[in-house]
Design an enzyme around this catalytic site. Structure first.
Site, PDB file in Angstrom:
ATOM      1  N   LYS A  63      18.611  39.250 -26.830  1.00  0.00           N
ATOM      2  CA  LYS A  63      18.639  40.675 -26.487  1.00  0.00           C
ATOM      3  C   LYS A  63      19.926  41.285 -27.033  1.00  0.00           C
ATOM      4  O   LYS A  63      21.020  40.854 -26.669  1.00  0.00           O
ATOM      5  CB  LYS A  63      18.560  40.859 -24.964  1.00  0.00           C
ATOM      6  CG  LYS A  63      18.825  42.298 -24.496  1.00  0.00           C
ATOM      7  CD  LYS A  63      18.709  42.472 -22.982  1.00  0.00           C
ATOM      8  CE  LYS A  63      19.175  43.852 -22.541  1.00  0.00           C
ATOM      9  NZ  LYS A  63      19.108  44.047 -21.068  1.00  0.00           N
TER      10      LYS A  63
ATOM     11  N   ASP B 148      23.688  49.968 -23.194  1.00  0.00           N
ATOM     12  CA  ASP B 148      22.558  50.250 -22.308  1.00  0.00           C
ATOM     13  C   ASP B 148      22.984  51.281 -21.266  1.00  0.00           C
ATOM     14  O   ASP B 148      23.569  50.947 -20.239  1.00  0.00           O
ATOM     15  CB  ASP B 148      22.088  48.952 -21.623  1.00  0.00           C
ATOM     16  CG  ASP B 148      20.971  49.215 -20.616  1.00  0.00           C
ATOM     17  OD1 ASP B 148      20.388  50.314 -20.639  1.00  0.00           O
ATOM     18  OD2 ASP B 148      20.679  48.289 -19.821  1.00  0.00           O
TER      19      ASP B 148
ATOM     20  N   LYS C   9      22.019  55.039 -15.689  1.00  0.00           N
ATOM     21  CA  LYS C   9      22.812  54.238 -14.751  1.00  0.00           C
ATOM     22  C   LYS C   9      23.903  55.091 -14.118  1.00  0.00           C
ATOM     23  O   LYS C   9      24.332  56.081 -14.704  1.00  0.00           O
ATOM     24  CB  LYS C   9      23.483  53.077 -15.507  1.00  0.00           C
ATOM     25  CG  LYS C   9      22.543  51.982 -15.976  1.00  0.00           C
ATOM     26  CD  LYS C   9      23.299  50.903 -16.734  1.00  0.00           C
ATOM     27  CE  LYS C   9      22.374  49.807 -17.218  1.00  0.00           C
ATOM     28  NZ  LYS C   9      21.756  49.026 -16.140  1.00  0.00           N
TER      29      LYS C   9
ATOM     30  N   ARG D   7      13.479  43.668 -21.616  1.00  0.00           N
ATOM     31  CA  ARG D   7      12.171  42.999 -21.740  1.00  0.00           C
ATOM     32  C   ARG D   7      11.303  43.672 -22.792  1.00  0.00           C
ATOM     33  O   ARG D   7      10.456  43.046 -23.402  1.00  0.00           O
ATOM     34  CB  ARG D   7      11.496  42.960 -20.359  1.00  0.00           C
ATOM     35  CG  ARG D   7      11.235  44.304 -19.749  1.00  0.00           C
ATOM     36  CD  ARG D   7      11.008  44.246 -18.240  1.00  0.00           C
ATOM     37  NE  ARG D   7      12.260  44.144 -17.483  1.00  0.00           N
ATOM     38  CZ  ARG D   7      12.324  44.011 -16.155  1.00  0.00           C
ATOM     39  NH1 ARG D   7      11.222  43.959 -15.441  1.00  0.00           N
ATOM     40  NH2 ARG D   7      13.491  43.928 -15.549  1.00  0.00           N
TER      41      ARG D   7
END
Ligand code: BES
Ligand code: MN
Ligand code: ZN
Length: 505
Positions: free
Chosen positions: A274, A279, A286, A360
């Site tokens: 990954k 992110d 977030k 994922r």
């Protein structure tokens, strides 16, 4: 620039030459147990009596973490002596990395040191000791305009009193190769997210094909190519970012050799990482506190890059294909929304309920790609996948999931050998049920329970029947969190040792 690694050597006879400017006397390091016994020194050496005087004079107890030095200030041709406490001998195996770190801290001010281990370090501990010593010397300071606190220590000689020098030399050179991989992974993962974009990460992969031209080739897929292949899940993650997503495909020909352009890997092991260079969470953004640590969300890809570096350095006779799934997860007008339905390369549809469960999504297309284009003996993916794994296992062990017992045992053995620890986690269908979607083949999140397990179950849905596969959730282990946040290079040591064990077979 990466920091220069320590120069390491092994010997079974320490002869101290008269010091000169280019060849300073090494600091002699002796290890002492909790009975105040000196371990494994070379019997004939005259510094033993000085060491014993130091134990008495300093009331040295030999506890783990204790150290004391005699700098021999009044007799310049004598080496300094440092005693390191190792505590109870029956705990030495578990404490070896701490002993190595304590050693480094105690001697980093001297240019050179000779560590007298005698026969105390067995083969297994030797590798762990060397890796921990190298790790202690690691620095990431190339963004600092002056590096004020550079350690003096440049060279370490490991001294034992056995005849098996050749075995130690082999172990040392493998540990040095492994450390190169670990340091490479740390350098990449520590890099700032505005510098290390998905394209830059893919470039690091490309660079391997230049550094090891005779055994590595690299192809980088861009978003157009991924579109053609139907990688709708990967693209759903990267579409919100101005930085183009990239999939780097690294082929390591350790067994086959890269004789011709048409060379094909034989029975490769596949590694998938990954590589979220940042992110933010996307539209499911977030909270801002600590968000900067999401630059480490490419730790999986960094560990795969490091592992390939290590096996190339060690010249492992094994074929490996590695995929780095490199993307940035950002909110924008073009970003994926919660509720969007996207389709992976294998035709499975996914309802994206939370854009922060993006790892994922990039991984499932990478897993499809590697199964479609190679016939891997085994697939191992590494990913900073879930906060839930950090809650479950903290920073001591990575979560290990697998559908194959042989692979599981081999990974556990490599993990124990390197002290790069893992814990076996479940994949029961009962967990997978949480992924049922109202509108698509699956949704990208489960409920509140067992978040690391449901993430692994999601990945498992993209693994074909009879395909051996393991997943390492390294969310808690890939970096050390907090005020001195820094990448650890895990699980490069584990993966490198695993591949070594497979090359022997
Ligand atoms: N990269 C994070 C996982 C993570 C979080 C790693 C904290 C290390 C520390 C991942 O992409 C993520 O955001 N996962 C979500 C999944 C959730 C939305 C189901 C998480 O763990 O909160
Ligand atoms: Mn996320
Ligand atoms: Zn993530």
């Amino acid at each position: 620039m990466p920091s220069a690694a320590l120069k390491l050597g092994v010997t079974n006879a320490l002869t101290l030459k008269k010091p000169s400017k280019n060849n300073p006397l090494p600091t002699i390091v002796l290890y002492v147990n909790d009975q105040a016994e000196i371990l494994g020194a070379l019997g004939e050496a005259e510094y033993l009596s000085r060491a014993e005087a130091l134990i008495d004079g300093a009331n040295f107890k030999g506890g783990l973490g204790e150290h004391v030095s005699d700098y021999a200030l009044h007799a310049k041709d004598l080496p300094a002596i440092t005693l390191i406490g190792v505590g109870k001998l029956d705990k030495l195996g578990a404490n070896i990395a701490k002993v190595a770190a304590n050693t480094y801290a105690a001697i980093k001010g001297a240019p050179k040191a000779a560590l007298l281990w005698g026969d105390v370090i067995c083969h297994k501990h030797f590798t762990q000791f060397v890796l921990a010593l190298q790790a202690a010397s690691y620095r990431f300071d190339h963004h600092k305009s002056s590096s004020a606190d550079v350690d003096a220590l440049k060279e370490v000689i490991l001294v034992n009193n056995r005849d098996e020098l050749a075995a130690y030399e082999t172990a040392l050179s493998f540990a040095i190769a492994t450390d190169k991989g670990i340091s490479a992974a740390r350098d990449v993962a520590n890099e700032a997210p505005n510098v290390l974009t998905p394209s830059e990460l893919a470039k690091k992969a490309k660079h391997l094909s230049k550094a090891y031209a005779n055994k590595i080739s690299v192809t980088v897929l861009g978003e157009k190519e991924m579109q053609k292949m139907g990688m709708g899940c990967f693209l759903a993650v990267s579409q919100g970012s101005d930085e183009e997503g990239k999939m780097a495909v690294i082929e390591y020909y350790g067994k086959t050799g890269k004789a011709s352009k048409k060379a094909r890997l034989s029975d490769p092991i596949a590694l998938v990482g990954k590589g979220l260079t940042f992110d933010s969470g996307g539209i499911s953004i977030k909270p801002s506190a600590g968000m900067e640590e999401m630059k480490f969300d490419m730790g999986g890809a960094a560990s795969i890059l490091g592992t390939i570096t290590a096996i190339a350095e060690a010249n492992l006779p094994i074929d490996v294909v590695a995929i780095l799934a490199c993307a940035e997860n950002m909110p924008s007008a073009r970003a994926t929304r919660p509720g969007d339905v996207v389709t992976a390369m294998n035709g499975m549809s996914v309802e994206v309920l939370n854009t922060d469960a993006e790892g994922r999504l990039v991984l499932c297309d990478a897993l499809c790609y590697v199964q479609e284009n190679y016939k891997p003996k085994a697939i191992i993916d590494t990913a900073t996948l879930t906060g839930a794994c950090v809650i479950a296992l903290g920073s001591v062990r990575s979560g290990l999931y697998s559908n194959d017992e042989d692979l599981l045992f081999a990974l556990e053995a490599a993990s124990e050998f390197t002290n790069d620890l893992v814990w076996h986690m479940p994949l029961d269908d009962g967990y997978d049920e949480q992924l049922k979607s109202k509108v698509a083949d699956m949704q990208n999140i489960g409920g509140r329970e067992a978040g690391s397990v449901t993430a692994a179950c999601f990945l498992k849905r993209f693994i074909k029947d009879n395909q051996a596969w393991a997943h390492l959730d390294i969310a808690g282990t890939a970096w050390k969190s907090g005020s001195t946040a820094s990448a650890t290079g895990r699980p490069v040591a584990l993966l490198t040792q695993y591949l070594r064990s497979q090359a022997d077979n």
